[in-house]
Design a protein around this motif. Structure first.
Motif, short mmCIF file in Angstrom:
data_model
loop_
_atom_site.label_atom_id
_atom_site.label_comp_id
_atom_site.label_asym_id
_atom_site.label_seq_id
_atom_site.Cartn_x
_atom_site.Cartn_y
_atom_site.Cartn_z
N SER A 36 56.71 -56.24 -67.16
CA SER A 36 58.08 -56.60 -66.80
C SER A 36 58.37 -56.41 -65.32
O SER A 36 57.99 -55.40 -64.74
N PRO A 37 59.10 -57.36 -64.71
CA PRO A 37 59.49 -57.18 -63.31
C PRO A 37 60.68 -56.23 -63.16
O PRO A 37 61.00 -55.83 -62.04
N GLU A 38 61.34 -55.85 -64.25
CA GLU A 38 62.51 -54.97 -64.15
C GLU A 38 62.34 -53.62 -64.85
O GLU A 38 62.79 -52.62 -64.35
N ASN A 64 66.60 -56.45 -61.17
CA ASN A 64 66.12 -57.43 -60.20
C ASN A 64 65.09 -56.84 -59.23
O ASN A 64 64.88 -57.38 -58.16
N GLY A 142 62.17 -63.62 -65.27
CA GLY A 142 61.58 -62.34 -65.67
C GLY A 142 60.82 -62.44 -66.98
O GLY A 142 59.74 -61.88 -67.12
#
Length: 156
Positions: A36-38, A64, A142
């Motif tokens: 996950s990017p978050e 973000n 995402g």
């Protein structure tokens, strides 16, 4: 006015891997930080050790990839092996949104759909009216990033 429908989005990626392998990956919340990017880490809480309905965990989030870092409580709402893994984000009975993965064996692999739905409360509807388009695109990027990173691992 009628019933407000959930607001959200979804992304589907096909993975050349058995549905059992995909299920094992998406339902292991302790690995989400790899993908996950978050959400950069998660851990089971309240005695939970794995994906069953009612199990609780917390996710460590950086929205973000910038901004404040915070822990968010989550509860597994669906855990149907090789089919669906879903969880609500928020305190008991007051979820702000729901995230999940649907899996289907297809074309010699697995089609995986990651999705989110906002709780259809008036305040979330207002949020979506103001920021929905931007947040929806961010969430879709995402989700695609998460699924593509999972794909790389499960196909390796």
């Amino acid at each position: 006015m009628g019933i407000l429908k959930p607001l959200g989005g979804e992304v589907t990626v096909h993975m050349k891997a058995p549905v059992e392998d995909v299920w094992a990956l998406v339902s292991d919340v302790t690995r989400i930080g790899e993908f996950s990017p978050e959400t950069f880490e998660a851990q089971w809480t309240h005695g939970a050790t794995g994906p069953v309905a009612g199990a609780r965990f917390k996710g460590h989030v950086k929205r973000n990839g910038v901004g404040p870092v915070y822990w968010t409580p989550c509860t597994v709402t669906k855990a149907e092996p090789n089919q669906v893994f879903e969880f609500a984000v928020g305190l008991d009975g007051n979820a702000l949104n729901t995230w999940g993965y649907r899996m289907q064996a297809e074309n010699g692999g697995t089609s995986v759909t990651e999705y989110f739905r906002l709780t259809p409360a008036w305040y979330m509807r207002g949020y979506w009216l103001v920021l929905g388009r931007l947040r929806g695109k961010t969430n879709e990027r995402g989700m695609r990033t998460t699924l593509e990173r999972m794909k790389a691992v499960v196909e390796a």
